[in-house]
Design an enzyme around this catalytic site. Sequence first.
Site, PDB file in Angstrom:
ATOM      1  N   ASP A   1      44.404  40.069  41.313  1.00  0.00           N
ATOM      2  CA  ASP A   1      44.464  39.304  40.073  1.00  0.00           C
ATOM      3  C   ASP A   1      45.682  39.800  39.284  1.00  0.00           C
ATOM      4  OD1 ASP A   1      43.425  37.645  37.876  1.00  0.00           O
ATOM      5  OD2 ASP A   1      42.988  39.573  36.925  1.00  0.00           O
TER       6      ASP A   1
ATOM      7  N   ASP B   1      46.638  39.010  35.163  1.00  0.00           N
ATOM      8  CA  ASP B   1      46.448  39.439  33.773  1.00  0.00           C
ATOM      9  C   ASP B   1      45.302  40.434  33.649  1.00  0.00           C
ATOM     10  OD1 ASP B   1      48.392  37.606  33.334  1.00  0.00           O
ATOM     11  OD2 ASP B   1      47.178  36.208  32.172  1.00  0.00           O
TER      12      ASP B   1
ATOM     13  N   ASP C   1      39.657  42.178  37.283  1.00  0.00           N
ATOM     14  CA  ASP C   1      39.088  42.752  36.050  1.00  0.00           C
ATOM     15  C   ASP C   1      38.090  41.851  35.349  1.00  0.00           C
ATOM     16  OD1 ASP C   1      41.179  40.882  35.240  1.00  0.00           O
ATOM     17  OD2 ASP C   1      40.922  41.718  33.231  1.00  0.00           O
TER      18      ASP C   1
END
Length: 259
Positions: free
Chosen positions: A9, A11, A192
């Site tokens: 991932d 951001d 996240d």
Amino acid sequence: MPRLLVFSDLDGTLLDHTTYSHAAAQPALSALRSRDAVLILASSKTAVEMLPLHQELGLGDAPMIVENGSACQRPTEIDSDPATYNKLRRLLTRLEMPFEGFGDMSTQKVAALTGLSDEGAVRAKTRQFSEPGLWHGTPAQKDAFLAALAREGVTARQGGRFLTLSYGATKAQQMQKIRQQHAPCFTVALGDAPNDAEMIATADIGVIVRNDHGPDMPAIPPEHRIMHTQQEGPKGWNAAMLQILSEWDHDHKGAAAHG
């Protein structure tokens, strides 16, 4: 020896939540390159958003999982057909629910919400398959909204900032296709936010990168090998990948010695 595939991932994971910098992950990025590992960026971002980073990292022809798993595209395969996105926007108009998507926002508002430049916000609004946005209604309205979307074949995934709606596959499903293409391989996935959970659980090693800004991750069954970073963003990404690569080197040197 199996090929090492790393699905990440962006951001809040490889990129800092506020500055979008990946500088803190540079040692691990260099270590991956030296081992001929394949880094596959997997994000809710659009292909045109991800391409500059893909090029900056020198990822060659590695595929990108774009728009929250809605598509998998190589840098040379990016087009600009918005037909699927337009279909999704028409559905949202018909449902008349309090969901504010990027298509409802000005470039300036997207920039303000994300911290992107105006140019970056334009790229974020250049969508083909999915619609990120903000929910402004009640929980009961949201349940009805998600149920209506599901009846139309639209999935909803909560990311660190936005609820993203999309037709098509998930990050985990795109990961499985890439894994089959590179067999035999060993996979690592880092993320996240809840929209990364399936991808993390699907990998041979999953890494949950600490994010104090976003929603809690759903529980992942204990039989999966899951690491949790102590640091946020690219600092946590870097520490986890260096630990994994140290174990990778030890295991494969041992295998070679006994081969």
